[in-house]
Design a protein around this motif. Structure first.
Motif, PDB file in Angstrom:
ATOM      1  N   UNK A 224       9.847  -0.007  -2.660  1.00  0.00           N
ATOM      2  CA  UNK A 224       9.762   0.913  -1.522  1.00  0.00           C
ATOM      3  C   UNK A 224       9.688   0.171  -0.191  1.00  0.00           C
ATOM      4  N   UNK A 225       8.778  -0.804  -0.012  1.00  0.00           N
ATOM      5  CA  UNK A 225       8.752  -1.497   1.286  1.00  0.00           C
ATOM      6  C   UNK A 225      10.022  -2.278   1.585  1.00  0.00           C
ATOM      7  N   UNK A 226      10.620  -2.912   0.578  1.00  0.00           N
ATOM      8  CA  UNK A 226      11.861  -3.658   0.822  1.00  0.00           C
ATOM      9  C   UNK A 226      12.953  -2.708   1.292  1.00  0.00           C
ATOM     10  N   UNK A 227      13.115  -1.585   0.600  1.00  0.00           N
ATOM     11  CA  UNK A 227      14.137  -0.617   0.992  1.00  0.00           C
ATOM     12  C   UNK A 227      13.805   0.040   2.327  1.00  0.00           C
ATOM     13  N   UNK A 228      12.525   0.289   2.580  1.00  0.00           N
ATOM     14  CA  UNK A 228      12.129   0.885   3.855  1.00  0.00           C
ATOM     15  C   UNK A 228      12.449  -0.025   5.029  1.00  0.00           C
ATOM     16  N   UNK A 229      12.065  -1.291   4.920  1.00  0.00           N
ATOM     17  CA  UNK A 229      12.357  -2.240   5.992  1.00  0.00           C
ATOM     18  C   UNK A 229      13.870  -2.445   6.148  1.00  0.00           C
ATOM     19  N   UNK A 230      14.586  -2.465   5.017  1.00  0.00           N
ATOM     20  CA  UNK A 230      16.040  -2.634   5.070  1.00  0.00           C
ATOM     21  C   UNK A 230      16.705  -1.432   5.740  1.00  0.00           C
TER      22      UNK A 230
ATOM     23  N   UNK B  29       0.836  -1.203   0.000  1.00  0.00           N
ATOM     24  CA  UNK B  29       0.000   0.000   0.000  1.00  0.00           C
ATOM     25  C   UNK B  29       0.871   1.253   0.000  1.00  0.00           C
ATOM     26  N   UNK B  30       1.864   1.306   0.895  1.00  0.00           N
ATOM     27  CA  UNK B  30       2.738   2.485   0.942  1.00  0.00           C
ATOM     28  C   UNK B  30       3.531   2.621  -0.355  1.00  0.00           C
ATOM     29  N   UNK B  31       3.994   1.492  -0.896  1.00  0.00           N
ATOM     30  CA  UNK B  31       4.724   1.528  -2.161  1.00  0.00           C
ATOM     31  C   UNK B  31       3.856   2.002  -3.310  1.00  0.00           C
TER      32      UNK B  31
END
Length: 267
Positions: A250-256, A50-52
């Motif tokens: 976006x979520x992968x990079x955000x969590x990373x 959703x955020x992505x």
């Protein structure tokens, strides 16, 4: 006392006086954070998507504005500049990661309460700084186009790309433009890579947060440069096919980034 920012959105009057301790990281730490970010996305894909998707829609809106305004030649600089706003698109993802660390199931209510609380706090000043750099970069890109190609408008984006690829001026423009864009991106990266999750996690002012982020980059320059390159490469590849890859990137990079923040800033 909790390190968490006040939930009513007020500025942290009793902000922590001592700057957070910064630890050095290695390239392996960077890659480990990326692997963990991917696993975090696999475990909580819905909120991340959703955020992505919201970020991707923002990119599509920017592209539509550029084409409708006859400024399609600014699409590539706009994509570079749009990457500068990525850390703020990930604020909700940082909250998801923080809640999961505490064993709390993320809910939209909890996430949105955090976003509302942060909207009027120090994070807003960070957003202002980033937007200022973004606007300066876009004006610089327009100035470069005027210097190299004059003030004539290009009828199509393809015509502009052909001019870059087939002329000496075009190649020089491409090299100088990318160098300036890389410099602007690295400035924003250095200011935000740690500061945005730090502002979400602790009671610090935005100046302390930015200085902490700069210290983190200065403490581990090569690994952080690798991380900056990875982030930009993933965002660029994800954005090229009509921004379709951003809901995952976006979520992968955000969590990373949250994982990396935990490695760098001592608890």
């Amino acid at each position: 006392m909790s390190d968490r920012l006040p939930t009513d959105g007020t500025a942290a009057a009793g902000a922590v006086a001592t700057p957070p301790e910064v630890r050095s990281v290695s390239t392996e730490d960077i890659l480990d954070a990326l692997r963990r970010g991917w696993r975090d996305f696999e475990e909580a894909p819905f909120h991340g998507l959703v955020f992505g998707a919201v970020y991707a829609l923002g990119g599509l809106a920017l592209a539509f504005w550029a084409f409708e305004s006859g400024l399609s030649y600014l699409m590539y600089p706009a994509i570079i500049g749009f990457a500068m706003l990525g850390p703020f698109a990930a604020v909700g993802l940082y909250e998801i990661a923080r809640l999961r660390e505490k064993g709390v199931r993320p809910t939209w209510g909890a996430i949105l309460r955090t976003l509302k609380a942060q909207g009027g706090a120090e994070l807003a000043w960070m957003a202002f700084v980033t937007l200022f750099v973004f606007m300066a970069w876009m004006y610089a890109a327009q100035l470069l186009v005027a210097i190299f190609f004059g003030l004539d408008h290009f009828s199509t984006f393809g015509e502009f790309l052909s001019l870059i690829a087939t002329t000496g001026e075009g190649w020089l423009f491409f090299v100088i433009g990318n160098a300036l864009g890389a410099a602007a991106l690295f400035v924003v990266f250095s200011l935000t890579v740690i500061s945005v999750p730090l502002l979400l996690d602790r009671e610090v002012d935005f100046v302390t947060a930015m200085l902490t982020s700069l210290r983190a980059v200065a403490t581990s320059p090569k690994p952080m440069l690798v991380w900056a390159g990875i982030v930009f490469a993933i965002l660029l590849v994800a954005a090229l096919p009509a921004f379709l890859g951003l809901p995952v990137a976006i979520p992968v990079l955000g969590f990373a980034t949250w994982r990396l923040y935990r490695k760098i800033v001592a608890q």
